[in-house]
Design an enzyme around this catalytic site. Structure first.
Site, PDB file in Angstrom:
ATOM      1  CE1 TYR A 172      -3.720   2.555   1.095  1.00  0.00           C
ATOM      2  CE2 TYR A 172      -1.812   3.618   2.097  1.00  0.00           C
ATOM      3  CZ  TYR A 172      -3.120   3.665   1.652  1.00  0.00           C
ATOM      4  OH  TYR A 172      -3.827   4.839   1.761  1.00  0.00           O
TER       5      TYR A 172
ATOM      6  CD  GLU B  37      -5.838   4.520  -0.951  1.00  0.00           C
ATOM      7  OE1 GLU B  37      -5.927   4.776   0.259  1.00  0.00           O
ATOM      8  OE2 GLU B  37      -6.790   4.083  -1.624  1.00  0.00           O
TER       9      GLU B  37
END
Ligand code: GDP
Ligand code: MN
Length: 380
Positions: free
Chosen positions: A101, A189
């Site tokens: 992530y 993101e």
């Protein structure tokens, strides 16, 4: 403005971030054509501006044309958390060894940027933060100093990414930071950021929020404003630059300020009516804006009566009154209009309107009186 995944990936690609080859498709046949062109296996991905598409059945691998047909057919029209899928993104499937992530966002209280990096990607970061907060490496970035490669290298070490992924990820993070800052994002993101079995680091998802305050320096963002809505009223309103949301009722609503517009919806409901829309004409309630607002509202066949609710602050009610009269001379409106005008220069405004009042153009002294009147007209 939130971007669709495919737009986010296009944006990433401009900053040199690796994404999978792919294309959009709005029909099953288009999905097949894209798959045939890029080669199997592919991933068929729902394009909706909400996370958790995988869990909701909106992300499927397809090894051949039949599977593309099946998955594309199932995913188009699927409702994911209230978002109906109208568009697919078909991309070459990746083999996944690890899911990470990575994101950048604003840390407003500290007046810095905040980077988050984790070796535990693929699941929602909120879940990781809750269950295993130590698995996220946070990096506070001074916006003046930015992010250099040396810092990014320390960061990937701290996040304990797999050795094979570290250098590529550090380089990618510098590019992602460039995208986030130069590209004027509020959020950039990647979840998951993957390491493939042959040791390539690669963005498998993209979640990008553009900073609307910076849109003046990004004319190229216009191309992202597609497919936002299917409602023809909203499309018309958008073309006219109005802040409009279509609803199902019969009372058309024009108010200045979002708060007043919402209160107007409440009051209309309270007295037994239903709002046909939310429309905030903002501070500059001149004739052009009023004409545009009346045009959009009266184009809605469900509208039976129109409630113009203006509280003059900086906006002067006499200007609004002139705007209404001029607008009415330009567009013909079939529904009766009830006006409540109060605040700065209200007396002057009502005087301007007085000679024009008739059964289809009515003023009421208070918001509640006007709501009752307009609902009575709409329900008549
Ligand atoms: P989200 O659920 O809305 O966040 O959608 P993602 O784009 O993140 O996809 C969800 C999950 O599908 C990912 O975490 C992956 O596990 C899986 N996935 C997506 N693309 C691929 C792919 O190319 N290959 C494989 N094997 N899995 C994929
Ligand atoms: Mn994801």
């Amino acid at each position: 403005m939130d971007l669709f995944e495919y737009q986010g990936k296009q944006y990433f690609a401009r900053f040199g971030i690796a994404v999978s080859p792919g294309d959009v498709a709005d029909t099953v046949d288009e999905a097949v054509a894209v798959a045939e062109r890029i080669g199997y296996p592919v991933v068929v991905k729902a394009q909706v501006k909400v996370g958790g598409r995988g869990k909701a059945g909106g992300v499927k691998l397809a090894a051949n044309v039949d599977e593309v047909r099946t998955h594309a057919g199932n995913i188009l029209g699927l409702d994911i958390k209230g978002h109906v899928v109208r568009r697919l993104w078909i991309e070459r499937s990746s083999d996944i060894a690890k899911e990470y992530y990575a994101s950048f966002t604003l840390d407003r209280p500290n007046k810095t940027h905040l980077g988050m990096l984790s070796a535990q990607g693929g699941v929602e970061i909120e879940v990781v933060a809750e269950e295993n907060p130590d698995a996220i490496a946070f990096l506070s970035i001074d916006p003046v100093r930015g992010l250099d490669l040396a810092t990014a290298r320390r960061w990937v070490n701290e996040a304990e990414l797999d050795e094979a992924a570290r250098e590529q990820t550090a380089e990618l993070l510098v590019k992602l930071y460039d995208c986030y800052t130069t590209g004027d994002c509020d959020l950039a993101e990647i979840n998951p950021l993957i390491l493939t079995p042959d040791n390539k680091v690669h963005a498998l998802d993209a979640k990008v929020t553009l900073d609307d305050n910076a849109s003046f320096r990004h004319p190229e963002w216009e191309e992202f404003r597609v497919n936002e809505t299917e409602d023809p009223r909203e499309i018309m309103a958008k073309e006219k630059g109005l802040n409009y949301i279509g609803l199902d009722g019969t009372v058309g609503i024009i108010a200045n300020g979002a708060g007043l517009a919402m209160s107007t919806l409440d009051v209309v409901n309270q007295v037994g009516g239903t709002a046909a829309n939310f429309l905030d004409i903002g501070g500059g309630a001149n004739a052009d804006v009023m004409a545009a607002a009346l045009e959009v509202i009266s184009a809605d066949p469900k509208v039976k009566a129109i409630f113009v609710n203006i509280f003059g602050g900086i906006t002067r009610v006499d200007e609004v009154a002139k705007g209404v009269i001029e607008a009415l001379s330009r567009v013909s409106i079939s529904s009766p209009i009830v006006l409540r005008l109060d605040g700065t220069n209200a007396v002057e405004g009502r005087a301007i309107l007085a000679p024009h009042l008739n059964a289809a153009l009515i003023t009421e002294p208070t918001m509640l009186d006007a709501a009752r009147r307009v609902v009575a007209l709409a329900n008549a």
